[in-house]
Structures are given as structure tokens and as C-alpha cells.
Design a protein around this motif. Sequence first.
Motif, PDB file in Angstrom:
ATOM      1  N   ALA A   1      45.175  44.440  50.368  1.00 37.57           N
ATOM      2  CA  ALA A   1      43.762  44.407  50.750  1.00 37.57           C
ATOM      3  C   ALA A   1      43.527  45.447  51.842  1.00 37.57           C
ATOM      4  O   ALA A   1      43.536  45.131  53.031  1.00 37.57           O
TER       5      ALA A   1
ATOM      6  N   SER B   1      35.935  45.610  49.602  1.00 36.71           N
ATOM      7  CA  SER B   1      34.730  44.850  49.946  1.00 36.71           C
ATOM      8  C   SER B   1      33.477  45.687  49.778  1.00 36.71           C
ATOM      9  O   SER B   1      33.433  46.848  50.199  1.00 36.71           O
TER      10      SER B   1
ATOM     11  N   TRP C   1      35.155  39.388  40.778  1.00 40.89           N
ATOM     12  CA  TRP C   1      34.197  39.511  41.876  1.00 40.89           C
ATOM     13  C   TRP C   1      34.257  38.196  42.640  1.00 40.89           C
ATOM     14  O   TRP C   1      33.977  37.142  42.088  1.00 40.89           O
ATOM     15  N   SER C   2      34.653  38.268  43.896  1.00 40.33           N
ATOM     16  CA  SER C   2      34.788  37.067  44.714  1.00 40.33           C
ATOM     17  C   SER C   2      33.784  37.105  45.850  1.00 40.33           C
ATOM     18  O   SER C   2      33.740  38.072  46.628  1.00 40.33           O
TER      19      SER C   2
ATOM     20  N   THR D   1      47.538  42.241  53.944  1.00 39.29           N
ATOM     21  CA  THR D   1      46.203  42.518  54.442  1.00 39.29           C
ATOM     22  C   THR D   1      46.260  42.859  55.923  1.00 39.29           C
ATOM     23  O   THR D   1      47.309  43.130  56.480  1.00 39.29           O
TER      24      THR D   1
ATOM     25  N   PRO E   1      35.892  45.792  37.628  1.00 35.04           N
ATOM     26  CA  PRO E   1      36.860  44.947  38.343  1.00 35.04           C
ATOM     27  C   PRO E   1      37.415  43.864  37.427  1.00 35.04           C
ATOM     28  O   PRO E   1      36.893  43.620  36.337  1.00 35.04           O
TER      29      PRO E   1
ATOM     30  N   SER F   1      42.161  44.750  46.630  1.00 34.44           N
ATOM     31  CA  SER F   1      40.811  44.218  46.810  1.00 34.44           C
ATOM     32  C   SER F   1      40.056  45.125  47.772  1.00 34.44           C
ATOM     33  O   SER F   1      40.619  45.639  48.735  1.00 34.44           O
TER      34      SER F   1
ATOM     35  N   ASN G   1      35.233  42.040  46.826  1.00 36.80           N
ATOM     36  CA  ASN G   1      34.815  40.922  47.670  1.00 36.80           C
ATOM     37  C   ASN G   1      33.440  41.218  48.258  1.00 36.80           C
ATOM     38  O   ASN G   1      33.167  42.349  48.681  1.00 36.80           O
TER      39      ASN G   1
ATOM     40  N   SER H   1      47.509  44.954  42.196  1.00 36.34           N
ATOM     41  CA  SER H   1      46.063  45.027  42.355  1.00 36.34           C
ATOM     42  C   SER H   1      45.708  45.250  43.813  1.00 36.34           C
ATOM     43  O   SER H   1      46.534  45.056  44.714  1.00 36.34           O
TER      44      SER H   1
ATOM     45  N   GLN I   1      39.847  43.804  42.630  1.00 36.86           N
ATOM     46  CA  GLN I   1      38.970  42.700  43.007  1.00 36.86           C
ATOM     47  C   GLN I   1      37.963  43.219  44.015  1.00 36.86           C
ATOM     48  O   GLN I   1      38.324  43.922  44.960  1.00 36.86           O
TER      49      GLN I   1
ATOM     50  N   SER J   1      49.917  42.268  46.009  1.00 31.09           N
ATOM     51  CA  SER J   1      48.582  42.845  46.027  1.00 31.09           C
ATOM     52  C   SER J   1      48.325  43.336  47.454  1.00 31.09           C
ATOM     53  O   SER J   1      48.969  42.883  48.401  1.00 31.09           O
TER      54      SER J   1
END
Length: 384
Positions: free
Chosen positions: A111, A137, A202-203, A84, A199, A135, A176, A133, A174, A109
Motif C-alpha cells: 500500500a 487511494s 473498490w473499497s 503499508t 481495479p 492499493s 480505496n 497487488s 485495489q 501486497s
Amino acid sequence: MISVFQRQKEEAASRKNGRGQLVYSEAPFLVYWELTRACDLACRHCRAEAMAERSAEEMTLEEIQRVLKGIKGFGRRLPHLVLTGGDPLKRPDFFDILDYADRLELRLSVAPSGTPLLTREVFQIFRATGVESISLSLDGPNREKHDGFRGVPGCFDRTVEAAREAREEGLGLQINTLVTAETEADLPQVYRLVSGLDPMRWSLFFLIPVGRGHGLKAVSPERGEAIYNWLYDLSREAPFAVATTEAPHFRRVALTRMKEQGLSWSSVRETPVGRGFGIRDGNGIMFISHTGDVYPSGFLPIVAGNVRSSDIAEIYRESEVFKQIRETNGFKGRCGRCEFKEICGGSRARAYAASGDYLDEDPACSYQPGAYGSQVADFTEARP
């Protein structure tokens, strides 16, 4: 993070100490690595207070490769690595990092930020280098609200487009979403938007006042409780997992709701939320900063060591910071008295942000310990 779900299922009952507590003393479940703080966005809640240019203090490619190799020292149960930033795509050597991690057969993964740097060709490289994967936002249901939080026009459109491209390229996705007093009213609309993007999870991230997040207002504990119950209802119908970040109290709500519905403990542990019981800042979670400093999480900036000079596994296992956080008997206030502390434990990051003590109680929780008492222990310790 498809394999993350599978690993949660495999390890659900295997991480316990002598008192049956859910701990991750030998290896974290997830390692988040902030490769850079450079980013082309200017998000209002950015933990890292990201900047346009890279820092001269960033770890070099050679240093990163050495630490990646050191991750193998965790042994048989290797953590899942989430790369990330900032935006990791701002590093010109990022694909070299991915390639090296792939050759080590690490679970990966990414981000990234929703910017023009994130192209379909990038997703294809991700797939070729073992990334499972990504993520992304979404902090609002439309351009005006999302771009208002992200600080750059066009971010909403690129993020939605990128989400669809990622799925078309076979990557797990994912989404966010930030939860603040300003965004909570839009959550049902965001849910509908997310539902159309296919997805795997969902976080919802409940604000911690760090970095630029100091300028935003958190939801009240009472509103948080209502949101947790709404999320639990959604989780029973959504075709993807529903989770929270820095809001482990959702596990208490989910557990009590499932118990009321007559689910057995083994059935509870098979659910997405059940597989996350016990994981929190410093207990199953580890964060590496762009300079190599190691924290219990990205939102709890307490330095436990530095991977430039120390072994990553040794920091996680032997640092007093990590050991204190894993031992729930040291928790204070309501968190220390709570019968749910082994599956929840509160946000150590929010406790620190509020009082300067990461062992203190989490002020975002409205629960008064004792209402369920021994029922929790009777239920969680019962055989399937």
C-alpha cells in the motif's frame, strides 16, 4: 490481492467454532504492517499522523526479517501480508524486505503513497519480488478535491497514472476511497473514475476519528445505510468487487438484500461480500506498527503485544485483547443483541473511538436488533 479472493473462497466455511460462529482463532486472514510512518503526503484523515522523516524507533531490517520468518509459524493457512505505512517506499531497505518475504514464499501486497517515489520501475520490482497487488487511494473525482485531502498538489495525477501503470505491469489493483460527510456527494463520480482504472476491488473506508481524522465529520448512520444499499446495487453491475472498510454493516444490508432475491446461503458465501463475513478488527485482521506493537487493526490502537519481544502467532492466538474481540458474546449494547453479530460484529475501532470500550456498540449503525430475528440463523445455518 487476487489470491486473497481465492483464499476467501477456499476458507469461506472452514473458520467456525462450536456454535457455528465465523472466527479466525488460529491465524489472521490479513496482516497489515506499518513499516514506517514517514510519508511525503499530509493527508487530512491520516491514521498514523505521518511525518516527513523516519522515526529512530522503527524496526530494523534484521528485526523485520525475524518477524517475517515468524509468520510461517501460523502454519498451513498463512495470512496475506500487506506492507503499508506511512509510505513503505520511504524505507531505503524496502526492496530488501520484499526480497526476503518473497524467498519465504509469503503472500504479499503493498500500500504505497501516490508520490513521485512510485515509478514504473518500482512496479517492475514488485512483480519480480512476488507482490501480487497494490492499493491506491482516490478520495475525490478530480485534482482539486483529491489533492485537497492529500495535502500535496499533483497527487491525483500521479495516483491515476500509477493505477494504469500497475495494471499494465500485471499487478492487481485495489482503489480505496474515504467516506465522510464531505466526500459522500462525490462518490458516484469517484465510482465512474474508478471504473476506468480496471481495479479488482473498490473499497470504501468509513471514517474512524483517529489521528488527523479527528478533524473530519463522519456520515450519519442513516446516510450510511443509504450508501450501503447504493453500494449493493453497484456490486451487482460493477466488473470488480465492491467492499467497505470499518463498515461491516454493509454485510447485513447485502445479506438481507440477497436473501430477499432468493439466493441460497452457499450462493451468498460465493460472493465477494459473503467471503468476508466475520472478518473484522482482531478477528482475521492483525496490525503491526512501525515500532512492533501489535493492534487488532490500525484504527484500534490497543496494544496486544510487541513482535520485538514476543512471537507473532502467540500474540494473535493468546492475547486477551484478540480473544475478547473474537468472542462476540462479550459485545455490548446493540452489537451484543444483534442477530447479525457473527457476520458483522460492528467496527470495534469505532466503538473504542466513541466510548473507550472496544466491546461496546458501533454508533455508526442504525439497525435495531430483532427485525430479522431467527431468520438470519435459519438462513445461514441452512444446507446448500
